[in-house]
Design a protein around this motif. Structure first.
Motif, PDB file in Angstrom:
ATOM      1  N   ALA A 165      -0.238  -8.767   2.868  1.00  0.00           N
ATOM      2  CA  ALA A 165       0.927  -9.529   3.327  1.00  0.00           C
ATOM      3  C   ALA A 165       0.572 -11.007   3.494  1.00  0.00           C
ATOM      4  CB  ALA A 165       1.442  -8.948   4.643  1.00  0.00           C
ATOM      5  N   GLN A 166      -0.603 -11.276   4.056  1.00  0.00           N
ATOM      6  CA  GLN A 166      -1.036 -12.665   4.189  1.00  0.00           C
ATOM      7  C   GLN A 166      -1.258 -13.318   2.827  1.00  0.00           C
ATOM      8  OE1 GLN A 166      -4.315 -12.104   7.278  1.00  0.00           O
ATOM      9  NE2 GLN A 166      -3.445 -14.065   7.899  1.00  0.00           N
ATOM     10  N   GLN A 167      -1.833 -12.572   1.892  1.00  0.00           N
ATOM     11  CA  GLN A 167      -2.011 -13.117   0.539  1.00  0.00           C
ATOM     12  C   GLN A 167      -0.668 -13.557  -0.044  1.00  0.00           C
ATOM     13  OE1 GLN A 167      -4.165 -10.532  -2.179  1.00  0.00           O
ATOM     14  NE2 GLN A 167      -5.469  -9.765  -0.528  1.00  0.00           N
ATOM     15  N   ARG A 168       0.401 -12.880   0.341  1.00  0.00           N
ATOM     16  CA  ARG A 168       1.733 -13.191  -0.188  1.00  0.00           C
ATOM     17  C   ARG A 168       2.487 -14.183   0.680  1.00  0.00           C
ATOM     18  NH1 ARG A 168       3.064  -6.846  -1.449  1.00  0.00           N
ATOM     19  NH2 ARG A 168       2.058  -6.719  -3.490  1.00  0.00           N
ATOM     20  N   GLY A 169       1.814 -14.761   1.674  1.00  0.00           N
ATOM     21  CA  GLY A 169       2.426 -15.844   2.424  1.00  0.00           C
ATOM     22  C   GLY A 169       2.941 -15.510   3.807  1.00  0.00           C
ATOM     23  N   VAL A 170       2.730 -14.301   4.290  1.00  0.00           N
ATOM     24  CA  VAL A 170       3.175 -13.954   5.643  1.00  0.00           C
ATOM     25  C   VAL A 170       2.288 -14.657   6.660  1.00  0.00           C
ATOM     26  CG1 VAL A 170       3.488 -12.077   7.298  1.00  0.00           C
ATOM     27  CG2 VAL A 170       4.087 -11.728   4.886  1.00  0.00           C
ATOM     28  N   ASP A 171       2.906 -15.300   7.644  1.00  0.00           N
ATOM     29  CA  ASP A 171       2.159 -15.925   8.736  1.00  0.00           C
ATOM     30  C   ASP A 171       1.795 -14.852   9.766  1.00  0.00           C
ATOM     31  OD1 ASP A 171       2.415 -18.481   7.650  1.00  0.00           O
ATOM     32  OD2 ASP A 171       4.308 -18.833   8.670  1.00  0.00           O
ATOM     33  N   LEU A 172       0.536 -14.781  10.100  1.00  0.00           N
ATOM     34  CA  LEU A 172       0.055 -13.786  11.058  1.00  0.00           C
ATOM     35  C   LEU A 172      -0.409 -14.504  12.317  1.00  0.00           C
ATOM     36  CD1 LEU A 172      -0.581 -10.786  11.549  1.00  0.00           C
ATOM     37  CD2 LEU A 172      -2.818 -11.169  10.498  1.00  0.00           C
ATOM     38  N   LYS A 173       0.267 -14.217  13.433  1.00  0.00           N
ATOM     39  CA  LYS A 173      -0.073 -14.853  14.703  1.00  0.00           C
ATOM     40  C   LYS A 173      -0.582 -13.772  15.654  1.00  0.00           C
ATOM     41  CE  LYS A 173       3.291 -18.618  14.235  1.00  0.00           C
ATOM     42  NZ  LYS A 173       2.261 -19.652  14.008  1.00  0.00           N
ATOM     43  N   LEU A 174      -1.922 -13.709  15.803  1.00  0.00           N
ATOM     44  CA  LEU A 174      -2.545 -12.722  16.674  1.00  0.00           C
ATOM     45  C   LEU A 174      -2.742 -13.308  18.066  1.00  0.00           C
ATOM     46  CD1 LEU A 174      -5.235 -11.333  14.198  1.00  0.00           C
ATOM     47  CD2 LEU A 174      -2.890 -10.531  14.588  1.00  0.00           C
ATOM     48  N   GLU A 175      -2.976 -12.417  19.033  1.00  0.00           N
ATOM     49  CA  GLU A 175      -3.130 -12.822  20.433  1.00  0.00           C
ATOM     50  C   GLU A 175      -1.923 -13.661  20.867  1.00  0.00           C
ATOM     51  OE1 GLU A 175      -5.538 -11.577  22.142  1.00  0.00           O
ATOM     52  OE2 GLU A 175      -6.778 -10.800  20.505  1.00  0.00           O
ATOM     53  N   THR A 176      -0.759 -13.268  20.398  1.00  0.00           N
ATOM     54  CA  THR A 176       0.468 -14.007  20.670  1.00  0.00           C
ATOM     55  C   THR A 176       1.535 -13.040  21.160  1.00  0.00           C
ATOM     56  OG1 THR A 176      -0.048 -15.636  18.953  1.00  0.00           O
ATOM     57  CG2 THR A 176       2.241 -15.521  19.700  1.00  0.00           C
ATOM     58  N   ALA A 177       1.849 -13.126  22.438  1.00  0.00           N
ATOM     59  CA  ALA A 177       2.846 -12.230  23.029  1.00  0.00           C
ATOM     60  C   ALA A 177       4.191 -12.923  23.128  1.00  0.00           C
ATOM     61  CB  ALA A 177       2.393 -11.788  24.416  1.00  0.00           C
ATOM     62  N   VAL A 178       5.253 -12.172  22.882  1.00  0.00           N
ATOM     63  CA  VAL A 178       6.608 -12.690  23.074  1.00  0.00           C
ATOM     64  C   VAL A 178       6.959 -12.543  24.549  1.00  0.00           C
ATOM     65  CG1 VAL A 178       9.032 -12.446  22.467  1.00  0.00           C
ATOM     66  CG2 VAL A 178       7.263 -12.090  20.724  1.00  0.00           C
ATOM     67  N   THR A 179       7.290 -13.648  25.186  1.00  0.00           N
ATOM     68  CA  THR A 179       7.550 -13.640  26.632  1.00  0.00           C
ATOM     69  C   THR A 179       9.035 -13.684  26.975  1.00  0.00           C
ATOM     70  OG1 THR A 179       7.283 -16.046  26.692  1.00  0.00           O
ATOM     71  CG2 THR A 179       5.325 -14.700  27.142  1.00  0.00           C
ATOM     72  N   ALA A 180       9.857 -14.216  26.063  1.00  0.00           N
ATOM     73  CA  ALA A 180      11.304 -14.301  26.304  1.00  0.00           C
ATOM     74  C   ALA A 180      12.002 -14.546  24.970  1.00  0.00           C
ATOM     75  CB  ALA A 180      11.638 -15.422  27.291  1.00  0.00           C
ATOM     76  N   VAL A 181      13.304 -14.275  24.965  1.00  0.00           N
ATOM     77  CA  VAL A 181      14.100 -14.443  23.752  1.00  0.00           C
ATOM     78  C   VAL A 181      15.385 -15.172  24.119  1.00  0.00           C
ATOM     79  CG1 VAL A 181      15.217 -13.314  21.800  1.00  0.00           C
ATOM     80  CG2 VAL A 181      13.183 -12.273  22.843  1.00  0.00           C
ATOM     81  N   ASP A 182      15.671 -16.266  23.400  1.00  0.00           N
ATOM     82  CA  ASP A 182      16.957 -16.959  23.561  1.00  0.00           C
ATOM     83  C   ASP A 182      17.949 -16.399  22.552  1.00  0.00           C
ATOM     84  OD1 ASP A 182      15.900 -18.521  25.527  1.00  0.00           O
ATOM     85  OD2 ASP A 182      15.619 -20.299  24.252  1.00  0.00           O
ATOM     86  N   CYS A 183      19.135 -16.039  23.048  1.00  0.00           N
ATOM     87  CA  CYS A 183      20.165 -15.471  22.181  1.00  0.00           C
ATOM     88  C   CYS A 183      21.452 -16.271  22.304  1.00  0.00           C
ATOM     89  CB  CYS A 183      20.440 -14.014  22.557  1.00  0.00           C
ATOM     90  SG  CYS A 183      19.034 -12.909  22.361  1.00  0.00           S
ATOM     91  N   ALA A 184      22.224 -16.255  21.228  1.00  0.00           N
ATOM     92  CA  ALA A 184      23.555 -16.860  21.263  1.00  0.00           C
ATOM     93  C   ALA A 184      24.499 -15.954  22.043  1.00  0.00           C
ATOM     94  CB  ALA A 184      24.063 -17.063  19.839  1.00  0.00           C
ATOM     95  N   ALA A 185      25.708 -16.439  22.245  1.00  0.00           N
ATOM     96  CA  ALA A 185      26.684 -15.680  23.038  1.00  0.00           C
ATOM     97  C   ALA A 185      26.988 -14.323  22.419  1.00  0.00           C
ATOM     98  CB  ALA A 185      27.965 -16.486  23.196  1.00  0.00           C
ATOM     99  N   ASP A 186      26.887 -14.229  21.087  1.00  0.00           N
ATOM    100  CA  ASP A 186      27.188 -12.957  20.430  1.00  0.00           C
ATOM    101  C   ASP A 186      25.972 -12.039  20.348  1.00  0.00           C
ATOM    102  OD1 ASP A 186      25.636 -14.246  18.574  1.00  0.00           O
ATOM    103  OD2 ASP A 186      27.059 -14.067  16.910  1.00  0.00           O
ATOM    104  N   GLY A 187      24.851 -12.419  20.991  1.00  0.00           N
ATOM    105  CA  GLY A 187      23.650 -11.594  21.000  1.00  0.00           C
ATOM    106  C   GLY A 187      22.683 -11.883  19.883  1.00  0.00           C
TER     107      GLY A 187
END
Length: 368
Positions: A165-187
């Motif tokens: 996947a990385q060879q094909r251009g996927v960015d891999l971010k390790l040791e990276t936790a999602v702490t919050a998510v911003d959403c629009a009014a429609d979710g």
């Protein structure tokens, strides 16, 4: 170019990244809060029980069949693109049947599989002893052999999927936790806040196992996924059990004996649920019972040296079937690929195919 984030670097997230990396018009980022193939993936035995399962119709069978066919194509491609060999046991699975088992149910399954293009064989006790002489349990009356089922190394597979996947251009971010998510009014999910900065996204795939519950709660409504602990071990013998040139996975009474080569075997796994207080911990006596069961099947294992034991938490949906592979209700651009329980490795390719179809339709992308 739409930007899609995949949250989770286990085998399911890696399979999704690999499948979607075929689409050059999609920007992909995979986020993993630890290192890849940890948690449930790192604890899995990689036994692909597809044709030998009693799932014969509907989504449960379609996903198994899709995955089995995918793996036979994926493994050679992964080996070619990474330059590394992958453990992939093509010698099938032998299901040991104890006295009292209703063989009529297995006869029905054999007929169903034949109609679906899959082979299953019913072996007598004498046939089993001839083909797998390591099985010396007098309570075993027969066996079912599934030559089309497979076994692989989940950790090596996950790393290979991410490598390509990385060879094909996927960015891999390790040791990276999602702490919050911003959403629009429609979710609609718009921004992921992580321990390494913010990430603007056009879509999100949640493949975070047990971490999926808080993520879904941050976006729309929580999906209740709870842990079930499994323990396993690696043992070593001076030589292979039975015939060295025929080393299928042996399974029975929910005990797997998995050949790894050079006299090494994985043995597992326990199934341990949380207590009434929601706490869960590994009980060594339960792993001892699994080993005792394996020795009952194959007495030669009593001479094996235990060289490693481990445990991991499997993500099991609460009050609904596993896995959860669907758009997240209340969020137009979020897809769930989680709660695979004991079948994450088995169902990873089919899950990736399903997610890819939704993503392609949502963004109006050409199919791969």
């Amino acid at each position: 170019m739409p930007h899609l984030a995949i949250v989770g670097g286990g085998v399911v997230g890696a399979a999704i990244a690999y499948e979607l990396s075929h689409i050059p018009t999609l920007h992909l980022t995979l986020l993993e809060q630890h290192q890849p193939a940890q948690a449930s993936t790192g604890a899995a035995l990689g036994v692909l029980m597809g044709a030998i399962s009693h799932k014969t119709k509907g989504r449960a069978w379609r996903m198994r069949e899709t995955s089995l066919r995918c793996y036979d194509a994926w493994i050679p491609e992964l080996e070619r693109l990474t330059g590394k060999p992958l453990l992939y046991n093509r010698q099938g699975i032998v299901m040991l049947l104890s006295e009292g088992v209703d063989l009529a149910n297995w006869d029905t399954l054999i007929s169903n599989r034949q109609a679906q293009g899959w082979s299953l064989e019913c072996w007598s006790r004498d046939q089993l002893r001839d083909r797998c002489p390591q099985v010396q349990d007098d309570t075993i009356m027969a066996a079912i052999y599934s030559p089309g089922d497979r076994q692989l190394d989940p950790t090596a597979l996950t790393l290979a999927l991410l490598d390509v996947a990385q060879q094909r251009g996927v960015d891999l971010k390790l040791e990276t936790a999602v702490t919050a998510v911003d959403c629009a009014a429609d979710g609609t999910a718009q921004v992921l806040h992580t321990t390494n900065g913010d990430l603007a996204v056009d879509g999100v795939v949640i493949a975070a196992g047990l971490g999926s519950t808080p993520l879904t709660a941050a976006i729309a409504q929580p999906v209740d996924i709870r842990p079930v602990l499994g323990q396993a071990m690696r043992v070593r013998l001076p030589a292979a059990l039975g015939h060295p040139d025929f080393q299928p996975v042996l399974t029975g009474s929910d005990i797997h004996i998995v050949p790894l080569g050079d006299g090494d075997y994985w043995i597992g796994a326990t199934v341990e649920f949380p207590d009434d207080a929601g706490e869960i911990q590994a009980h060594p006596t339960l792993l001892d019972q699994v080993l005792d069961g394996a020795i009952a099947f194959c007495p030669s294992l009593s001479q094996a040296q235990v060289i490693q034991t481990w445990s991991g938490l499997r993500p099991r949906p609460f009050n609904r079937p596993a896995p959860i592979v669907e758009p997240l209700p209340g969020a137009a651009n979020v897809w769930l690929a989680s709660g695979h329980y004991r079948n994450g490795v088995l169902l990873a390719p089919a899950t990736a195919k399903a997610i890819a179809a939704w993503v392609q339709e949502f963004f109006g992308l050409e199919p791969t």
